[in-house]
Design a protein around this motif. Structure first.
Motif, PDB file in Angstrom:
ATOM      1  N   PRO A   1       0.806  -1.230   0.000  1.00 28.82           N
ATOM      2  CA  PRO A   1       0.000   0.000   0.000  1.00 28.82           C
ATOM      3  C   PRO A   1       0.837   1.277   0.000  1.00 28.82           C
ATOM      4  O   PRO A   1       0.329   2.350  -0.316  1.00 28.82           O
ATOM      5  CB  PRO A   1      -0.817  -0.117   1.295  1.00 28.82           C
ATOM      6  CG  PRO A   1      -0.907  -1.578   1.552  1.00 28.82           C
ATOM      7  CD  PRO A   1       0.411  -2.124   1.104  1.00 28.82           C
ATOM      8  N   LEU A   2       2.112   1.174   0.369  1.00 27.43           N
ATOM      9  CA  LEU A   2       2.972   2.361   0.395  1.00 27.43           C
ATOM     10  C   LEU A   2       3.696   2.571  -0.924  1.00 27.43           C
ATOM     11  O   LEU A   2       4.646   3.345  -1.004  1.00 27.43           O
ATOM     12  CB  LEU A   2       4.006   2.227   1.523  1.00 27.43           C
ATOM     13  CG  LEU A   2       3.447   2.078   2.945  1.00 27.43           C
ATOM     14  CD1 LEU A   2       4.584   1.936   3.943  1.00 27.43           C
ATOM     15  CD2 LEU A   2       2.563   3.261   3.309  1.00 27.43           C
ATOM     16  N   ALA A   3       3.246   1.883  -1.971  1.00 32.46           N
ATOM     17  CA  ALA A   3       3.943   1.950  -3.259  1.00 32.46           C
ATOM     18  C   ALA A   3       4.022   3.371  -3.800  1.00 32.46           C
ATOM     19  O   ALA A   3       4.933   3.709  -4.560  1.00 32.46           O
ATOM     20  CB  ALA A   3       3.253   1.040  -4.274  1.00 32.46           C
ATOM     21  N   GLY A   4       3.073   4.223  -3.412  1.00 38.44           N
ATOM     22  CA  GLY A   4       3.092   5.596  -3.898  1.00 38.44           C
ATOM     23  C   GLY A   4       4.103   6.474  -3.190  1.00 38.44           C
ATOM     24  O   GLY A   4       4.410   7.573  -3.655  1.00 38.44           O
TER      25      GLY A   4
ATOM     26  N   TYR B   1      11.949  -0.316  -3.032  1.00 36.17           N
ATOM     27  CA  TYR B   1      11.405  -1.481  -3.735  1.00 36.17           C
ATOM     28  C   TYR B   1      12.151  -1.713  -5.049  1.00 36.17           C
ATOM     29  O   TYR B   1      12.490  -2.850  -5.394  1.00 36.17           O
ATOM     30  CB  TYR B   1       9.918  -1.273  -4.005  1.00 36.17           C
ATOM     31  CG  TYR B   1       9.274  -2.438  -4.727  1.00 36.17           C
ATOM     32  CD1 TYR B   1       8.858  -3.565  -4.023  1.00 36.17           C
ATOM     33  CD2 TYR B   1       9.097  -2.416  -6.109  1.00 36.17           C
ATOM     34  CE1 TYR B   1       8.283  -4.640  -4.673  1.00 36.17           C
ATOM     35  CE2 TYR B   1       8.523  -3.487  -6.769  1.00 36.17           C
ATOM     36  CZ  TYR B   1       8.113  -4.593  -6.048  1.00 36.17           C
ATOM     37  OH  TYR B   1       7.557  -5.661  -6.702  1.00 36.17           O
ATOM     38  N   THR B   2      12.421  -0.639  -5.764  1.00 35.07           N
ATOM     39  CA  THR B   2      13.100  -0.760  -7.057  1.00 35.07           C
ATOM     40  C   THR B   2      14.496  -1.347  -6.908  1.00 35.07           C
ATOM     41  O   THR B   2      14.935  -2.166  -7.721  1.00 35.07           O
ATOM     42  CB  THR B   2      13.190   0.617  -7.737  1.00 35.07           C
ATOM     43  OG1 THR B   2      11.866   1.137  -7.919  1.00 35.07           O
ATOM     44  CG2 THR B   2      13.885   0.511  -9.086  1.00 35.07           C
ATOM     45  N   TRP B   3      15.182  -0.953  -5.833  1.00 38.74           N
ATOM     46  CA  TRP B   3      16.574  -1.362  -5.637  1.00 38.74           C
ATOM     47  C   TRP B   3      16.726  -2.471  -4.607  1.00 38.74           C
ATOM     48  O   TRP B   3      17.836  -2.741  -4.146  1.00 38.74           O
ATOM     49  CB  TRP B   3      17.407  -0.150  -5.212  1.00 38.74           C
ATOM     50  CG  TRP B   3      17.533   0.870  -6.289  1.00 38.74           C
ATOM     51  CD1 TRP B   3      16.756   1.978  -6.473  1.00 38.74           C
ATOM     52  CD2 TRP B   3      18.486   0.871  -7.360  1.00 38.74           C
ATOM     53  NE1 TRP B   3      17.156   2.674  -7.579  1.00 38.74           N
ATOM     54  CE2 TRP B   3      18.221   2.019  -8.146  1.00 38.74           C
ATOM     55  CE3 TRP B   3      19.535   0.023  -7.731  1.00 38.74           C
ATOM     56  CZ2 TRP B   3      18.965   2.327  -9.279  1.00 38.74           C
ATOM     57  CZ3 TRP B   3      20.278   0.335  -8.859  1.00 38.74           C
ATOM     58  CH2 TRP B   3      19.994   1.472  -9.620  1.00 38.74           C
ATOM     59  N   ARG B   4      15.647  -3.138  -4.263  1.00 41.69           N
ATOM     60  CA  ARG B   4      15.685  -4.090  -3.149  1.00 41.69           C
ATOM     61  C   ARG B   4      16.696  -5.212  -3.372  1.00 41.69           C
ATOM     62  O   ARG B   4      17.456  -5.565  -2.457  1.00 41.69           O
ATOM     63  CB  ARG B   4      14.288  -4.661  -2.881  1.00 41.69           C
ATOM     64  CG  ARG B   4      13.700  -5.501  -4.002  1.00 41.69           C
ATOM     65  CD  ARG B   4      12.204  -5.722  -3.780  1.00 41.69           C
ATOM     66  NE  ARG B   4      11.603  -6.637  -4.742  1.00 41.69           N
ATOM     67  CZ  ARG B   4      11.315  -6.318  -5.992  1.00 41.69           C
ATOM     68  NH1 ARG B   4      11.583  -5.104  -6.441  1.00 41.69           N
ATOM     69  NH2 ARG B   4      10.757  -7.207  -6.804  1.00 41.69           N
ATOM     70  N   TRP B   5      16.731  -5.777  -4.575  1.00 41.96           N
ATOM     71  CA  TRP B   5      17.656  -6.892  -4.794  1.00 41.96           C
ATOM     72  C   TRP B   5      19.089  -6.415  -4.938  1.00 41.96           C
ATOM     73  O   TRP B   5      20.031  -7.148  -4.610  1.00 41.96           O
ATOM     74  CB  TRP B   5      17.219  -7.714  -6.003  1.00 41.96           C
ATOM     75  CG  TRP B   5      15.924  -8.415  -5.749  1.00 41.96           C
ATOM     76  CD1 TRP B   5      14.748  -8.243  -6.405  1.00 41.96           C
ATOM     77  CD2 TRP B   5      15.658  -9.383  -4.715  1.00 41.96           C
ATOM     78  NE1 TRP B   5      13.766  -9.036  -5.857  1.00 41.96           N
ATOM     79  CE2 TRP B   5      14.297  -9.744  -4.822  1.00 41.96           C
ATOM     80  CE3 TRP B   5      16.436  -9.964  -3.714  1.00 41.96           C
ATOM     81  CZ2 TRP B   5      13.703 -10.670  -3.966  1.00 41.96           C
ATOM     82  CZ3 TRP B   5      15.845 -10.885  -2.857  1.00 41.96           C
ATOM     83  CH2 TRP B   5      14.502 -11.226  -2.986  1.00 41.96           C
ATOM     84  N   SER B   6      19.268  -5.193  -5.389  1.00 43.71           N
ATOM     85  CA  SER B   6      20.621  -4.624  -5.414  1.00 43.71           C
ATOM     86  C   SER B   6      21.133  -4.434  -3.991  1.00 43.71           C
ATOM     87  O   SER B   6      22.311  -4.683  -3.700  1.00 43.71           O
ATOM     88  CB  SER B   6      20.616  -3.281  -6.155  1.00 43.71           C
ATOM     89  OG  SER B   6      20.237  -3.453  -7.503  1.00 43.71           O
ATOM     90  N   ILE B   7      20.234  -4.020  -3.095  1.00 47.62           N
ATOM     91  CA  ILE B   7      20.608  -3.854  -1.689  1.00 47.62           C
ATOM     92  C   ILE B   7      20.977  -5.204  -1.077  1.00 47.62           C
ATOM     93  O   ILE B   7      21.958  -5.322  -0.331  1.00 47.62           O
ATOM     94  CB  ILE B   7      19.460  -3.188  -0.906  1.00 47.62           C
ATOM     95  CG1 ILE B   7      19.240  -1.756  -1.407  1.00 47.62           C
ATOM     96  CG2 ILE B   7      19.747  -3.191   0.592  1.00 47.62           C
ATOM     97  CD1 ILE B   7      17.998  -1.088  -0.844  1.00 47.62           C
ATOM     98  N   VAL B   8      20.199  -6.234  -1.407  1.00 52.58           N
ATOM     99  CA  VAL B   8      20.508  -7.578  -0.906  1.00 52.58           C
ATOM    100  C   VAL B   8      21.866  -8.042  -1.428  1.00 52.58           C
ATOM    101  O   VAL B   8      22.680  -8.609  -0.682  1.00 52.58           O
ATOM    102  CB  VAL B   8      19.407  -8.578  -1.316  1.00 52.58           C
ATOM    103  CG1 VAL B   8      19.831 -10.010  -0.995  1.00 52.58           C
ATOM    104  CG2 VAL B   8      18.102  -8.251  -0.606  1.00 52.58           C
ATOM    105  N   ALA B   9      22.127  -7.793  -2.713  1.00 47.79           N
ATOM    106  CA  ALA B   9      23.418  -8.186  -3.297  1.00 47.79           C
ATOM    107  C   ALA B   9      24.568  -7.460  -2.604  1.00 47.79           C
ATOM    108  O   ALA B   9      25.624  -8.054  -2.329  1.00 47.79           O
ATOM    109  CB  ALA B   9      23.422  -7.887  -4.795  1.00 47.79           C
ATOM    110  N   LEU B  10      24.369  -6.181  -2.302  1.00 47.38           N
ATOM    111  CA  LEU B  10      25.401  -5.422  -1.590  1.00 47.38           C
ATOM    112  C   LEU B  10      25.613  -5.990  -0.191  1.00 47.38           C
ATOM    113  O   LEU B  10      26.747  -6.045   0.306  1.00 47.38           O
ATOM    114  CB  LEU B  10      25.000  -3.945  -1.512  1.00 47.38           C
ATOM    115  CG  LEU B  10      25.135  -3.134  -2.803  1.00 47.38           C
ATOM    116  CD1 LEU B  10      24.559  -1.733  -2.610  1.00 47.38           C
ATOM    117  CD2 LEU B  10      26.599  -3.041  -3.231  1.00 47.38           C
ATOM    118  N   TRP B  11      24.527  -6.408   0.449  1.00 45.88           N
ATOM    119  CA  TRP B  11      24.641  -6.993   1.790  1.00 45.88           C
ATOM    120  C   TRP B  11      25.481  -8.263   1.751  1.00 45.88           C
ATOM    121  O   TRP B  11      26.400  -8.438   2.562  1.00 45.88           O
ATOM    122  CB  TRP B  11      23.253  -7.292   2.347  1.00 45.88           C
ATOM    123  CG  TRP B  11      23.281  -7.875   3.729  1.00 45.88           C
ATOM    124  CD1 TRP B  11      23.318  -7.193   4.908  1.00 45.88           C
ATOM    125  CD2 TRP B  11      23.300  -9.271   4.075  1.00 45.88           C
ATOM    126  NE1 TRP B  11      23.358  -8.065   5.970  1.00 45.88           N
ATOM    127  CE2 TRP B  11      23.347  -9.347   5.489  1.00 45.88           C
ATOM    128  CE3 TRP B  11      23.277 -10.448   3.334  1.00 45.88           C
ATOM    129  CZ2 TRP B  11      23.374 -10.559   6.168  1.00 45.88           C
ATOM    130  CZ3 TRP B  11      23.306 -11.663   4.009  1.00 45.88           C
ATOM    131  CH2 TRP B  11      23.351 -11.714   5.406  1.00 45.88           C
TER     132      TRP B  11
END
Length: 212
Positions: free
Chosen positions: A171-174, A182-192
């Motif tokens: 619901p917070l997509a806006g 959300y857009t960079w979520r998997w990039s953040i995981v990869a950095l982790w």
């Protein structure tokens, strides 16, 4: 001539309340990831618990994940950090990942759970992630040994947090901040993952260098 009376208007649920109480449709990829992460985490936690019991029964027991001076579950499980709350840490993993497995099964079966449930799951996983990071610090810089099964739990917790949060906070997509995360979520995981691997390499480089 009779005057028609208006039909009673049923009270409507506020939009915000409906958004959080209504069932959530979960994408198949997310549902399967929750299930797979839950199963892997549960198996790793249960294995750790079994190894801990064996160590309690026989102090001379060498766990199956004690491979060398660095990869040594036994060295980690014998420390106070392995029982943060007075009982073996794997018990929390068994209980927590069991809930995740059930959630994953329901999601794969396309049974819609309310958003508040996903929010609660996300909160629980977030607390687990906090504990994971504390244990990473303790493992690297206080204990000086790595527990392979523990690292499996680490590697499942962070992506699971991302997936459950993506479902719960839709619901917070806006919101601009939420949208960027959300857009960079998997990039953040990869950095982790990259950061943790680098910390492990640097911390135990004296040992790793002898294997080259």
């Amino acid at each position: 001539m009779s005057i028609a009376t208006p039909a009673p208007v049923e009270p409507t649920e506020p939009a915000d309340s409906a958004a959080w109480s209504g069932g959530v449709a979960v994408r198949p990829a997310s549902a399967w990831w929750v299930l797979i992460a839950g199963v892997i985490g549960l198996v790793a936690s249960a294995t750790l618990m079994i190894e801990k019991v064996e160590m309690l029964k026989n102090p001379a027991y060498v766990p199956s994940c004690s491979i060398n001076p660095v990869l040594s579950c036994g060295s980690v499980m014998a420390t106070p950090q392995a029982s943060v709350f007075g009982f073996p840490n794997p018990l929390m993993g068994v209980a927590g990942f069991a809930v995740v497995v059930v959630t994953g099964v329901l999601a794969v079966a396309k049974i819609r759970l309310p958003r508040w449930y996903w929010a609660g799951l996300t909160l629980g996983v977030a607390l687990g992630a906090v504990l994971v990071h504390w244990l990473i610090f303790q493992t690297l810089y206080r204990i000086g040994a790595l527990c392979p099964y523990c690292m499996v739990v680490w590697s499942m917790t962070i992506p699971l947090l991302v997936v459950s949060a993506s479902i719960a906070l839709r619901p917070l997509a806006g919101n601009p901040v939420a949208r960027v995360l959300y857009t960079w979520r998997w990039s953040i995981v990869a950095l982790w993952f990259t950061a943790v691997i680098l910390m492990i390499l640097v911390r135990f480089w004296n040992y790793w260098s002898t294997l080259i």
